[in-house]
Design a protein around this motif. Structure first.
Motif, PDB file in Angstrom:
ATOM      1  N   LEU A 375       0.827  -1.217   0.000  1.00  0.00           N
ATOM      2  CA  LEU A 375       0.000   0.000   0.000  1.00  0.00           C
ATOM      3  C   LEU A 375       0.864   1.271   0.000  1.00  0.00           C
ATOM      4  CD1 LEU A 375      -2.851  -0.825   2.554  1.00  0.00           C
ATOM      5  CD2 LEU A 375      -2.907  -1.054   0.070  1.00  0.00           C
ATOM      6  N   PHE A 376       0.453   2.219  -0.821  1.00  0.00           N
ATOM      7  CA  PHE A 376       1.128   3.517  -0.876  1.00  0.00           C
ATOM      8  C   PHE A 376       0.909   4.268   0.440  1.00  0.00           C
ATOM      9  CE2 PHE A 376       0.271   2.356  -5.285  1.00  0.00           C
ATOM     10  CZ  PHE A 376       1.521   2.549  -5.860  1.00  0.00           C
ATOM     11  N   SER A 377      -0.306   4.204   0.974  1.00  0.00           N
ATOM     12  CA  SER A 377      -0.610   4.939   2.202  1.00  0.00           C
ATOM     13  C   SER A 377       0.239   4.446   3.360  1.00  0.00           C
ATOM     14  CB  SER A 377      -2.099   4.801   2.550  1.00  0.00           C
ATOM     15  OG  SER A 377      -2.476   3.435   2.694  1.00  0.00           O
ATOM     16  N   ARG A 378       0.410   3.132   3.482  1.00  0.00           N
ATOM     17  CA  ARG A 378       1.199   2.578   4.585  1.00  0.00           C
ATOM     18  C   ARG A 378       2.675   2.918   4.409  1.00  0.00           C
ATOM     19  NH1 ARG A 378      -0.429  -2.686   4.539  1.00  0.00           N
ATOM     20  NH2 ARG A 378      -1.978  -2.435   6.189  1.00  0.00           N
ATOM     21  N   THR A 379       3.159   2.891   3.160  1.00  0.00           N
ATOM     22  CA  THR A 379       4.557   3.229   2.905  1.00  0.00           C
ATOM     23  C   THR A 379       4.838   4.674   3.272  1.00  0.00           C
ATOM     24  OG1 THR A 379       4.626   1.611   1.097  1.00  0.00           O
ATOM     25  CG2 THR A 379       6.364   3.291   1.149  1.00  0.00           C
ATOM     26  N   ALA A 380       3.945   5.580   2.889  1.00  0.00           N
ATOM     27  CA  ALA A 380       4.125   6.995   3.204  1.00  0.00           C
ATOM     28  C   ALA A 380       4.103   7.239   4.710  1.00  0.00           C
ATOM     29  CB  ALA A 380       3.035   7.825   2.523  1.00  0.00           C
ATOM     30  N   GLU A 381       3.229   6.542   5.410  1.00  0.00           N
ATOM     31  CA  GLU A 381       3.062   6.745   6.849  1.00  0.00           C
ATOM     32  C   GLU A 381       4.237   6.199   7.656  1.00  0.00           C
ATOM     33  OE1 GLU A 381       1.057   8.087  10.252  1.00  0.00           O
ATOM     34  OE2 GLU A 381       0.429   8.343   8.161  1.00  0.00           O
ATOM     35  N   PHE A 382       4.790   5.048   7.221  1.00  0.00           N
ATOM     36  CA  PHE A 382       5.753   4.333   8.058  1.00  0.00           C
ATOM     37  C   PHE A 382       7.108   4.112   7.395  1.00  0.00           C
ATOM     38  CE2 PHE A 382       1.554   2.595   9.532  1.00  0.00           C
ATOM     39  CZ  PHE A 382       1.575   3.172  10.791  1.00  0.00           C
ATOM     40  N   ALA A 383       7.490   4.937   6.425  1.00  0.00           N
ATOM     41  CA  ALA A 383       8.752   4.714   5.703  1.00  0.00           C
ATOM     42  C   ALA A 383       9.950   4.657   6.645  1.00  0.00           C
ATOM     43  CB  ALA A 383       8.956   5.802   4.653  1.00  0.00           C
ATOM     44  N   ALA A 384      10.043   5.578   7.575  1.00  0.00           N
ATOM     45  CA  ALA A 384      11.185   5.605   8.498  1.00  0.00           C
ATOM     46  C   ALA A 384      11.181   4.373   9.389  1.00  0.00           C
ATOM     47  CB  ALA A 384      11.145   6.873   9.346  1.00  0.00           C
ATOM     48  N   GLU A 385      10.006   3.972   9.864  1.00  0.00           N
ATOM     49  CA  GLU A 385       9.903   2.800  10.732  1.00  0.00           C
ATOM     50  C   GLU A 385      10.238   1.509   9.980  1.00  0.00           C
ATOM     51  OE1 GLU A 385       7.312   6.019  12.436  1.00  0.00           O
ATOM     52  OE2 GLU A 385       7.732   5.209  10.447  1.00  0.00           O
ATOM     53  N   PHE A 386       9.838   1.440   8.707  1.00  0.00           N
ATOM     54  CA  PHE A 386      10.209   0.274   7.896  1.00  0.00           C
ATOM     55  C   PHE A 386      11.724   0.186   7.740  1.00  0.00           C
ATOM     56  CE2 PHE A 386       5.817   0.107   5.963  1.00  0.00           C
ATOM     57  CZ  PHE A 386       5.537  -1.186   6.396  1.00  0.00           C
ATOM     58  N   ALA A 387      12.360   1.308   7.471  1.00  0.00           N
ATOM     59  CA  ALA A 387      13.812   1.315   7.303  1.00  0.00           C
ATOM     60  C   ALA A 387      14.504   0.875   8.592  1.00  0.00           C
ATOM     61  CB  ALA A 387      14.284   2.706   6.894  1.00  0.00           C
ATOM     62  N   GLN A 388      14.027   1.358   9.717  1.00  0.00           N
ATOM     63  CA  GLN A 388      14.613   0.970  11.008  1.00  0.00           C
ATOM     64  C   GLN A 388      14.473  -0.533  11.238  1.00  0.00           C
ATOM     65  OE1 GLN A 388      12.865   3.000  14.350  1.00  0.00           O
ATOM     66  NE2 GLN A 388      14.447   2.337  15.775  1.00  0.00           N
ATOM     67  N   ALA A 389      13.314  -1.077  10.890  1.00  0.00           N
ATOM     68  CA  ALA A 389      13.095  -2.518  11.060  1.00  0.00           C
ATOM     69  C   ALA A 389      13.990  -3.317  10.122  1.00  0.00           C
ATOM     70  CB  ALA A 389      11.630  -2.852  10.809  1.00  0.00           C
ATOM     71  N   LEU A 390      14.076  -2.901   8.861  1.00  0.00           N
ATOM     72  CA  LEU A 390      14.849  -3.638   7.873  1.00  0.00           C
ATOM     73  C   LEU A 390      16.346  -3.574   8.143  1.00  0.00           C
ATOM     74  CD1 LEU A 390      12.825  -2.597   4.706  1.00  0.00           C
ATOM     75  CD2 LEU A 390      12.964  -4.905   5.682  1.00  0.00           C
ATOM     76  N   ASP A 391      16.782  -2.570   8.866  1.00  0.00           N
ATOM     77  CA  ASP A 391      18.194  -2.479   9.217  1.00  0.00           C
ATOM     78  C   ASP A 391      18.626  -3.586  10.174  1.00  0.00           C
ATOM     79  OD1 ASP A 391      19.432  -0.496   7.726  1.00  0.00           O
ATOM     80  OD2 ASP A 391      18.706   1.133   9.000  1.00  0.00           O
ATOM     81  N   LEU A 392      17.690  -4.359  10.688  1.00  0.00           N
ATOM     82  CA  LEU A 392      18.028  -5.515  11.512  1.00  0.00           C
ATOM     83  C   LEU A 392      18.603  -6.650  10.668  1.00  0.00           C
ATOM     84  CD1 LEU A 392      14.873  -5.601  13.814  1.00  0.00           C
ATOM     85  CD2 LEU A 392      17.188  -4.940  14.488  1.00  0.00           C
ATOM     86  N   ALA A 393      18.378  -6.609   9.349  1.00  0.00           N
ATOM     87  CA  ALA A 393      18.926  -7.620   8.445  1.00  0.00           C
ATOM     88  C   ALA A 393      20.370  -7.265   8.082  1.00  0.00           C
ATOM     89  CB  ALA A 393      18.077  -7.706   7.191  1.00  0.00           C
ATOM     90  N   ASP A 394      21.053  -8.213   7.430  1.00  0.00           N
ATOM     91  CA  ASP A 394      22.412  -7.944   6.963  1.00  0.00           C
ATOM     92  C   ASP A 394      22.407  -7.317   5.579  1.00  0.00           C
ATOM     93  OD1 ASP A 394      24.294  -9.157   9.080  1.00  0.00           O
ATOM     94  OD2 ASP A 394      22.814 -10.736   8.766  1.00  0.00           O
ATOM     95  N   THR A 395      21.523  -7.808   4.694  1.00  0.00           N
ATOM     96  CA  THR A 395      21.344  -7.180   3.387  1.00  0.00           C
ATOM     97  C   THR A 395      19.859  -7.083   3.104  1.00  0.00           C
ATOM     98  OG1 THR A 395      21.417  -9.254   2.128  1.00  0.00           O
ATOM     99  CG2 THR A 395      23.521  -8.144   2.522  1.00  0.00           C
ATOM    100  N   VAL A 396      19.475  -6.063   2.355  1.00  0.00           N
ATOM    101  CA  VAL A 396      18.057  -5.791   2.095  1.00  0.00           C
ATOM    102  C   VAL A 396      17.862  -5.389   0.644  1.00  0.00           C
ATOM    103  CG1 VAL A 396      16.048  -4.402   2.719  1.00  0.00           C
ATOM    104  CG2 VAL A 396      17.763  -4.936   4.459  1.00  0.00           C
ATOM    105  N   ALA A 397      16.873  -5.976   0.007  1.00  0.00           N
ATOM    106  CA  ALA A 397      16.430  -5.527  -1.309  1.00  0.00           C
ATOM    107  C   ALA A 397      14.945  -5.194  -1.198  1.00  0.00           C
ATOM    108  CB  ALA A 397      16.656  -6.604  -2.362  1.00  0.00           C
ATOM    109  N   VAL A 398      14.561  -4.009  -1.644  1.00  0.00           N
ATOM    110  CA  VAL A 398      13.181  -3.541  -1.506  1.00  0.00           C
ATOM    111  C   VAL A 398      12.559  -3.404  -2.889  1.00  0.00           C
ATOM    112  CG1 VAL A 398      11.657  -1.765  -0.572  1.00  0.00           C
ATOM    113  CG2 VAL A 398      13.795  -2.322   0.614  1.00  0.00           C
TER     114      VAL A 398
END
Length: 473
Positions: A375-398
């Motif tokens: 969803l575009f709405s969820r991405t716009a609302e939580f982009a920073a939080e998604f990035a923080q969560a994904l930084d728990l991985a070693d490599t990330v492809a979005v």
């Protein structure tokens, strides 16, 4: 005012538009088990539709006005638009049109309903409660948003007067149920495309709890600020509440145990006054799925067992048999010693939980993530939080955003997330290249996790094939 559903007899023949979907197929399966005449349509065939056909449903591939001929009631989901030819024909003919949640409310009839809601964890908790009850000898009816591993289906009509249902808050349709037990796994801002504000989300959950009868029970996670606040509000209004989690003061309290790959354990202390005999009791909980979030989900299921009077030892033994729900850290295969898993996580809290679980499974090895925003709405609302969560991985492809029911929003792309990442890779508009890159960079002992609520799940087999076809490692 609580919704009063029509009886099954009043529904007559029921036609489902989009019957192949998880939620719709679940209700169709239950109604067939109850002897209701069922038909339905979908854009393409599937194993689920073939199963329903084998149970006696009339199945139409493709959607046309003539498909509703002979139906008395037509069932739709929120995704079905008024321009749909079958819905338009039903309206023109004056047929009863029900949302899928209203149809499920009719199927629940007079059973004691356990409605499991929350921003995250609904499917797994509903699956756990179902497996637990059935293993303990309670043949409950159930409807879940994903296939329950071990049972092989997402719904069934049981012989016991108990109905366990996943209660979807995304469009407030969970307010159509009449629960005896309401479970809230957590409560955070989400689905703001429907609600608009976090306050409106909380208010909807307050309305959900208000559906409980005078002798009903709210089961709420005390580790989560939102559900804990909801429980405090409900208790002040006189509602019976049972709290669970690692928090001190929880009625069903978790004490951390071992973490060993896919296996997780904890001690569970049930406070005095809740069990026959009146004394507190401690049992050992062992799960075949990873993560503290799954321990909490299991504690919620145990709270349901306590409310329903199910023997605690039988409930714990039943939970030990739980092997997972579809798309919840689901194993997809492996190659070169690299395991591939798939998870439905599509909110930052869910992504964080999935990656913590992945860390437990991978141990000292690396975690590689292929993420698809939903969803575009969820991405716009939580982009920073998604990035923080994904930084728990070693490599990330979005990958690019999966639009689902939404139209594109100017300026809202996956790069809102990737521009904030601190890990290698990043924005991956070329799906095939992303698969090749992740598979090529993983070594034995690593895991690759596909994450998201869209069609990223279809890439698990591609990753497995790429790993198995890779020439080194």
């Amino acid at each position: 005012m609580a919704y009063i559903p029509p009886t099954l007899a009043e529904l007559g023949r029921v036609h489902f538009i989009g019957m192949g979907g998880a939620g719709m197929s679940a209700i169709a399966r239950i109604m067939l088990g109850q002897g209701v005449a069922v038909s339905g349509s979908d854009a393409r065939n599937s194993a689920g539709l073939e199963q329903l056909k084998g149970m006696g449903a009339a199945v139409f591939l493709g959607q046309a006005a003539g498909n509703v001929a002979g139906a008395d009631t037509v069932v739709v989901s929120t995704a079905i638009r008024e321009s749909n030819p079958e819905l338009a024909a039903a309206r023109a003919a004056g047929l009863r049109v029900l949302h899928r949640s209203q149809a499920l409310a009719s199927a629940m009839a007079d059973d004691a309903v356990v409605a499991i809601a929350g921003t995250h964890g609904k499917t797994t908790t509903t699956s756990m409660a179902t497996v637990m009850l059935r293993a303990a000898g309670v043949d409950a009816s159930f409807a879940v948003g994903g296939t329950v591993q071990g049972l092989g289906v997402n719904a069934a009509h049981g012989t016991a007067p108990v109905f366990v249902a996943e209660a979807d808050e995304s469009d407030a349709s969970f307010l159509n149920y009449r629960p005896q037990v309401a479970v809230v796994t957590n409560l955070e801002a989400d689905h703001l495309d429907h609600y608009g504000t976090a306050e409106a989300v909380f208010a909807a959950f307050e309305d959900f709890v208000a559906l409980l009868p005078a002798d009903g029970t709210l089961v709420a996670c005390l580790d989560d600020a939102g559900s804990a606040a909801l429980a405090a509000h409900a208790a002040a209004a006189g509602t019976r509440c049972l709290g669970y989690g690692f928090a001190d003061g929880a009625d069903i309290r978790l004490v951390p145990g071992e973490r060993d790959g896919l296996r997780t354990s904890a001690s569970v202390v049930v406070r005095s006054g809740l069990l026959p005999g009146g004394e507190a009791q401690e049992v050992e909980l062992r799960l075949g799925v990873p993560g503290d979030h799954n321990l909490r989900n299991a504690a919620a299921a145990l709270a349901v067992a306590v409310v329903l009077g199910v023997d605690l030892s039988a409930a714990v033994a039943g939970l030990a048999q739980f092997s997972g729900a579809a798309r919840r850290f689901e194993a997809k295969g492996e190659g070169r010693g690299v395991a591939v898993y798939d998870d439905y996580a599509h909110h930052p809290t869910e992504v964080t939980a999935a990656l913590h679980a992945a860390r437990t499974v991978a141990g000292s090895h690396k975690v590689h993530v292929l993420f698809q925003p939903h969803l575009f709405s969820r991405t716009a609302e939580f982009a920073a939080e998604f990035a923080q969560a994904l930084d728990l991985a070693d490599t990330v492809a979005v990958l690019d955003i999966y639009p689902a029911r939404e139209d594109p929003v100017p300026g809202v792309t996956s790069e809102l997330i990737t521009s904030r990442l601190h890990k290698p890779t990043g924005y991956a508009p070329d799906t095939a290249a992303a698969v090749a890159q992740l598979a090529g960079g993983a070594v034995a002992g690593d895991i690759i996790l596909t994450v998201g609520a869209g069609d990223v799940t279809e890439l698990g087999p591609d990753l497995v094939a790429a790993l198995q076809g890779h020439g080194h490692g």
